[in-house]
Design an enzyme around this catalytic site. Structure first.
Site, PDB file in Angstrom:
ATOM      1  N   ASN A  30       0.846  -1.201   0.000  1.00 54.89           N
ATOM      2  CA  ASN A  30       0.000   0.000   0.000  1.00 54.89           C
ATOM      3  C   ASN A  30       0.878   1.246   0.000  1.00 54.89           C
ATOM      4  OD1 ASN A  30       0.348  -0.225   3.087  1.00 54.89           O
ATOM      5  ND2 ASN A  30      -1.016  -1.932   2.590  1.00 54.89           N
ATOM      6  N   THR A  45      -7.948  -1.059  -0.818  1.00 51.39           N
ATOM      7  CA  THR A  45      -7.581  -2.406  -0.364  1.00 51.39           C
ATOM      8  C   THR A  45      -7.828  -3.431  -1.471  1.00 51.39           C
ATOM      9  OG1 THR A  45      -7.862  -4.038   1.398  1.00 51.39           O
ATOM     10  CG2 THR A  45      -9.873  -2.917   0.668  1.00 51.39           C
ATOM     11  N   GLY A  46      -6.970  -4.445  -1.505  1.00 55.39           N
ATOM     12  CA  GLY A  46      -7.186  -5.571  -2.407  1.00 55.39           C
ATOM     13  C   GLY A  46      -7.090  -5.257  -3.885  1.00 55.39           C
ATOM     14  N   GLU A  76      -4.284  -1.191   5.957  1.00 53.94           N
ATOM     15  CA  GLU A  76      -3.241  -0.628   6.822  1.00 53.94           C
ATOM     16  C   GLU A  76      -3.399   0.889   6.994  1.00 53.94           C
ATOM     17  OE1 GLU A  76      -1.873  -2.886   8.203  1.00 53.94           O
ATOM     18  OE2 GLU A  76      -1.205  -4.483   6.867  1.00 53.94           O
ATOM     19  N   HIS A  95       4.532   0.735   1.602  1.00 58.81           N
ATOM     20  CA  HIS A  95       4.676  -0.584   2.230  1.00 58.81           C
ATOM     21  C   HIS A  95       4.676  -1.627   1.121  1.00 58.81           C
ATOM     22  CE1 HIS A  95       4.118  -4.230   4.312  1.00 58.81           C
ATOM     23  NE2 HIS A  95       2.830  -4.354   4.011  1.00 58.81           N
ATOM     24  N   HIS A  97       6.634  -5.766  -0.225  1.00 56.96           N
ATOM     25  CA  HIS A  97       7.242  -7.028   0.205  1.00 56.96           C
ATOM     26  C   HIS A  97       8.398  -7.398  -0.732  1.00 56.96           C
ATOM     27  CE1 HIS A  97       2.818  -8.030   1.553  1.00 56.96           C
ATOM     28  NE2 HIS A  97       3.378  -7.120   2.323  1.00 56.96           N
ATOM     29  N   HIS A 158       7.036 -10.277   7.342  1.00 57.34           N
ATOM     30  CA  HIS A 158       6.024  -9.548   6.574  1.00 57.34           C
ATOM     31  C   HIS A 158       6.598  -8.807   5.366  1.00 57.34           C
ATOM     32  CE1 HIS A 158       2.161  -6.907   6.759  1.00 57.34           C
ATOM     33  NE2 HIS A 158       2.623  -7.030   5.537  1.00 57.34           N
TER      34      HIS A 158
HETATM   35  P1  13P Z   1      -4.236  -3.770   1.395  1.00 56.76           P
HETATM   36  O1  13P Z   1      -4.597  -4.251  -0.009  1.00 56.76           O
HETATM   37  O2  13P Z   1      -5.447  -3.770   2.293  1.00 56.76           O
HETATM   38  O3  13P Z   1      -3.546  -2.457   1.348  1.00 56.76           O
HETATM   39  O4  13P Z   1      -3.261  -4.841   2.034  1.00 56.76           O
HETATM   40  C1  13P Z   1      -2.082  -5.216   1.375  1.00 56.76           C
HETATM   41  C2  13P Z   1      -0.987  -5.551   2.325  1.00 56.76           C
HETATM   42  O5  13P Z   1       0.120  -5.756   1.887  1.00 56.76           O
HETATM   43  C3  13P Z   1      -1.255  -5.654   3.772  1.00 56.76           C
HETATM   44  O6  13P Z   1      -0.087  -5.623   4.524  1.00 56.76           O
END
Ligand code: 13P
Length: 272
Positions: A30, A45-46, A76, A95, A97, A158
């Protein structure tokens, strides 16, 4: 001040880069940006960060009330809002990964090492933040204690988090973090990470002004080079004379030892 459309476009562009560089998979991650003193723009989200349109972004106030009708902000959102409240100098948050940074976070390895000049100047130390369930207060509460002195964080089991003065600045810190994590990984395979000696680190910190990087904490890793969390001075905490324990070239062995110890502990834990 940037217009709302400009800001939305910046988030969309950075979302696409984040996805294309493999820093996220699927709908992960996000991004947000401070619009003004009462509103924040955040990704929905999503939704895949690689395929967002400016109109997909969600406007919220600092209490988390959604101002864009019918839209759902990132799960988040409260972490983002909390960071904006705590750090008035921060105008954007990413944020993601990314694989190497998240690999370190999963292995329980922090990147609080003074190794690469660019990283020392731009980020300082990168702490490993304790795990908390995503989308809950447990997730972002542990970040708060590191927030004052850091702009980049590894999130245990995470991912990674970076904060900056604008959207591109926060995103570039994510690139720097991932690049560093990748180089550290390779250095570990090649025999170990050599950390820079104190004098070199101090010179780099002094050079921040030359590069227009705001000087916050001395090293951003600890209050002063030689503090307990500073890996240059590992083992120095038992004495007040940090210089006596300076180990610029021996630190490779220290890292290897630490790595072996961690792997052994993890294996023993798994075996019960
Ligand atoms: P969201 O799609 O709700 O932003 O969540 C993605 C995510 O990586 C949660 O840590």
């Amino acid at each position: 001040m940037k217009s709302i459309y400009q800001l939305k476009k910046e988030i969309v562009d950075v979302g696409r880069r984040t996805y294309e560089r493999g820093y996220v998979a699927s709908n992960d991650g996000n991004i947000s940006a401070r619009l003004d003193e009462s509103k924040v723009l955040i990704t929905p989200t999503g939704v895949s960060k690689g395929f967002m349109r400016p109109e997909d972004l969600v406007l919220v106030d600092y209490d988390g009330n959604v101002l864009s009708q019918g839209k759902r902000p990132s799960s988040e959102v409260f972490m983002h809002l909390c960071i904006y409240k705590e750090r008035p100098d921060v105008n954007s948050i990413c944020h993601a990964h990314p694989v190497y940074a998240t690999g370190h976070a999963v292995a329980g390895l922090s990147l609080e090492k003074c190794v690469l000049p660019e990283v020392i100047i731009v980020l300082g130390g990168i702490p490993l933040v304790e795990y908390g369930e995503p989308g809950t207060e447990e997730f972002f509460k542990p970040v708060l204690k590191y927030l004052k002195d850091h702009d980049a964080f590894l999130l245990q089991n995470h991912g990674a988090l970076t904060i900056g003065s604008d959207v591109l600045n926060a995103y570039h810190k994510m690139e720097t973090l991932e690049h560093f994590a990748r180089i550290s990984y390779i250095a570990q395979q090649l025999g170990g990470v050599h950390v820079l000696p104190r004098d070199d680190v101090e010179q780099l910190i002094d050079a921040r002004a030359r590069y227009g990087v705001p000087a916050t904490a001395v090293c951003q890793t600890c209050d002063s080079p030689g503090g307990e969390s500073c890996e240059i001075y590992q083992g120095a905490s038992a004495t007040t004379n940090h210089n006596a324990n300076l180990k610029p070239s021996g630190s490779t062995d220290i890292d290897r030892e630490r790595l072996v110890k961690m792997v052994t502990e993890a294996v023993l834990k798994k075996l019960g």
